[in-house]
Design a protein around this motif. Structure first.
Motif, PDB file in Angstrom:
ATOM      1  N   ALA A 176     -22.746 -14.462 -12.323  1.00  0.00           N
ATOM      2  CA  ALA A 176     -22.938 -14.094 -13.722  1.00  0.00           C
ATOM      3  C   ALA A 176     -24.142 -13.170 -13.805  1.00  0.00           C
ATOM      4  O   ALA A 176     -25.192 -13.441 -13.218  1.00  0.00           O
ATOM      5  CB  ALA A 176     -23.159 -15.334 -14.581  1.00  0.00           C
ATOM      6  N   LEU A 177     -23.991 -12.082 -14.512  1.00  0.00           N
ATOM      7  CA  LEU A 177     -25.067 -11.115 -14.706  1.00  0.00           C
ATOM      8  C   LEU A 177     -25.705 -11.360 -16.067  1.00  0.00           C
ATOM      9  O   LEU A 177     -25.005 -11.468 -17.075  1.00  0.00           O
ATOM     10  CB  LEU A 177     -24.520  -9.692 -14.634  1.00  0.00           C
ATOM     11  CG  LEU A 177     -25.487  -8.551 -14.935  1.00  0.00           C
ATOM     12  CD1 LEU A 177     -26.634  -8.515 -13.935  1.00  0.00           C
ATOM     13  CD2 LEU A 177     -24.752  -7.220 -14.943  1.00  0.00           C
ATOM     14  N   MET A 221     -18.274  -6.871 -10.869  1.00  0.00           N
ATOM     15  CA  MET A 221     -18.226  -7.838  -9.767  1.00  0.00           C
ATOM     16  C   MET A 221     -18.418  -9.270 -10.262  1.00  0.00           C
ATOM     17  O   MET A 221     -18.121 -10.215  -9.531  1.00  0.00           O
ATOM     18  CB  MET A 221     -19.320  -7.533  -8.744  1.00  0.00           C
ATOM     19  CG  MET A 221     -19.087  -6.330  -7.912  1.00  0.00           C
ATOM     20  SD  MET A 221     -20.472  -6.178  -6.757  1.00  0.00           S
ATOM     21  CE  MET A 221     -19.873  -4.930  -5.673  1.00  0.00           C
ATOM     22  N   CYS A 222     -18.921  -9.418 -11.470  1.00  0.00           N
ATOM     23  CA  CYS A 222     -19.289 -10.735 -11.986  1.00  0.00           C
ATOM     24  C   CYS A 222     -18.199 -11.301 -12.887  1.00  0.00           C
ATOM     25  O   CYS A 222     -17.484 -10.564 -13.557  1.00  0.00           O
ATOM     26  CB  CYS A 222     -20.591 -10.627 -12.775  1.00  0.00           C
ATOM     27  SG  CYS A 222     -21.967 -10.054 -11.778  1.00  0.00           S
ATOM     28  N   LYS A 223     -18.126 -12.600 -12.903  1.00  0.00           N
ATOM     29  CA  LYS A 223     -17.177 -13.279 -13.780  1.00  0.00           C
ATOM     30  C   LYS A 223     -17.638 -13.201 -15.228  1.00  0.00           C
ATOM     31  O   LYS A 223     -16.827 -13.110 -16.143  1.00  0.00           O
ATOM     32  CB  LYS A 223     -17.018 -14.743 -13.360  1.00  0.00           C
ATOM     33  CG  LYS A 223     -16.007 -15.483 -14.198  1.00  0.00           C
ATOM     34  CD  LYS A 223     -15.792 -16.888 -13.739  1.00  0.00           C
ATOM     35  CE  LYS A 223     -14.727 -17.548 -14.617  1.00  0.00           C
ATOM     36  NZ  LYS A 223     -14.466 -18.906 -14.194  1.00  0.00           N
ATOM     37  N   ALA A 224     -18.934 -13.246 -15.440  1.00  0.00           N
ATOM     38  CA  ALA A 224     -19.483 -13.192 -16.794  1.00  0.00           C
ATOM     39  C   ALA A 224     -20.674 -12.242 -16.828  1.00  0.00           C
ATOM     40  O   ALA A 224     -21.418 -12.143 -15.849  1.00  0.00           O
ATOM     41  CB  ALA A 224     -19.941 -14.587 -17.231  1.00  0.00           C
ATOM     42  N   SER A 260     -15.837 -13.783  -1.000  1.00  0.00           N
ATOM     43  CA  SER A 260     -14.496 -14.264  -1.323  1.00  0.00           C
ATOM     44  C   SER A 260     -14.314 -14.251  -2.839  1.00  0.00           C
ATOM     45  O   SER A 260     -15.253 -14.048  -3.598  1.00  0.00           O
ATOM     46  CB  SER A 260     -14.304 -15.688  -0.794  1.00  0.00           C
ATOM     47  OG  SER A 260     -15.115 -16.584  -1.524  1.00  0.00           O
ATOM     48  N   GLU A 261     -13.102 -14.498  -3.268  1.00  0.00           N
ATOM     49  CA  GLU A 261     -12.806 -14.567  -4.704  1.00  0.00           C
ATOM     50  C   GLU A 261     -13.617 -15.674  -5.366  1.00  0.00           C
ATOM     51  O   GLU A 261     -14.098 -15.528  -6.486  1.00  0.00           O
ATOM     52  CB  GLU A 261     -11.304 -14.800  -4.913  1.00  0.00           C
ATOM     53  CG  GLU A 261     -10.838 -14.594  -6.331  1.00  0.00           C
ATOM     54  CD  GLU A 261     -10.901 -13.151  -6.789  1.00  0.00           C
ATOM     55  OE1 GLU A 261     -11.102 -12.926  -7.989  1.00  0.00           O
ATOM     56  OE2 GLU A 261     -10.755 -12.251  -5.942  1.00  0.00           O
ATOM     57  N   ASP A 262     -13.795 -16.786  -4.659  1.00  0.00           N
ATOM     58  CA  ASP A 262     -14.598 -17.888  -5.203  1.00  0.00           C
ATOM     59  C   ASP A 262     -16.054 -17.491  -5.376  1.00  0.00           C
ATOM     60  O   ASP A 262     -16.709 -17.883  -6.339  1.00  0.00           O
ATOM     61  CB  ASP A 262     -14.507 -19.124  -4.295  1.00  0.00           C
ATOM     62  CG  ASP A 262     -13.151 -19.796  -4.375  1.00  0.00           C
ATOM     63  OD1 ASP A 262     -12.434 -19.602  -5.383  1.00  0.00           O
ATOM     64  OD2 ASP A 262     -12.800 -20.522  -3.425  1.00  0.00           O
ATOM     65  N   ASP A 263     -16.572 -16.710  -4.420  1.00  0.00           N
ATOM     66  CA  ASP A 263     -17.956 -16.240  -4.528  1.00  0.00           C
ATOM     67  C   ASP A 263     -18.123 -15.343  -5.749  1.00  0.00           C
ATOM     68  O   ASP A 263     -19.103 -15.449  -6.483  1.00  0.00           O
ATOM     69  CB  ASP A 263     -18.375 -15.474  -3.272  1.00  0.00           C
ATOM     70  CG  ASP A 263     -18.459 -16.364  -2.043  1.00  0.00           C
ATOM     71  OD1 ASP A 263     -18.702 -17.574  -2.193  1.00  0.00           O
ATOM     72  OD2 ASP A 263     -18.273 -15.845  -0.924  1.00  0.00           O
TER      73      ASP A 263
END
Length: 161
Positions: free
Chosen positions: A48-49, A74-77, A40-43
């Motif tokens: 973070a990579l 795919m990661c937020k950070a 999901s978007e939350d996942d």
């Protein structure tokens, strides 16, 4: 943590391998797990990579760069630690070449100059590490805390044009 790039509840994907084969396996294993699960978007916002300079050197090679970039987006950070100035610039150039995105690079020292110049927009912070970054940037600020004001002001100007 202090700049809120990472939070306590984030899942860290760590790539710190000693050779290219292990780096390839680590990246591909992570991609396989992430793509096989319906996230999901939350996942995705909890990923973070973190990649070290040695592994990044392997990941930036032509045969691995697409997999690395796929995992990174795919990661937020994404945190690249212990990297050379050349690697900083190569990461910016990779994203610039493969993605339709505008890139902002922020740096405060001579080791950030090539990254700042490779980005669409460069922000140099003058201070403890000298003036090299500020002199080579499109915008120069005195402290990191002024970045928010700079970005908000530029955004407002772009809307009014």
């Amino acid at each position: 943590m202090s700049c809120k790039l990472l939070s306590e509840d984030m899942n860290l994907l760590i790539v710190n391998e000693e050779n290219k084969l292990d780096t390839r396996e680590n990246i591909n294993d992570k991609l396989h797990v992430l793509s096989s699960n319906q996230l999901s978007e939350d996942d995705l916002n909890s990923l973070a990579l973190v990649i070290d300079g040695k592994s990044l050197g392997f990941a930036l090679e032509e045969d691995l760069e697409d997999s690395f970039l796929e995992l990174a987006v795919m990661c937020k950070a994404v945190i690249c630690c212990r990297v050379s100035p050349l690697q900083k610039a190569l990461v910016v150039k990779l994203v610039k070449r493969k993605k339709k995105a505008l890139l902002l690079a922020i740096g405060d020292g001579a080791n950030d100059v090539s990254m700042i110049q490779a980005a669409h927009v460069g922000v140099g912070i003058s201070g403890m590490e000298g003036m090299q970054a500020a002199r080579s940037a499109d915008f120069a600020i005195g402290q990191f805390k002024y970045l928010k004001k700079l970005l908000l002001q530029r955004f407002q100007w772009s809307i009014n044009c």
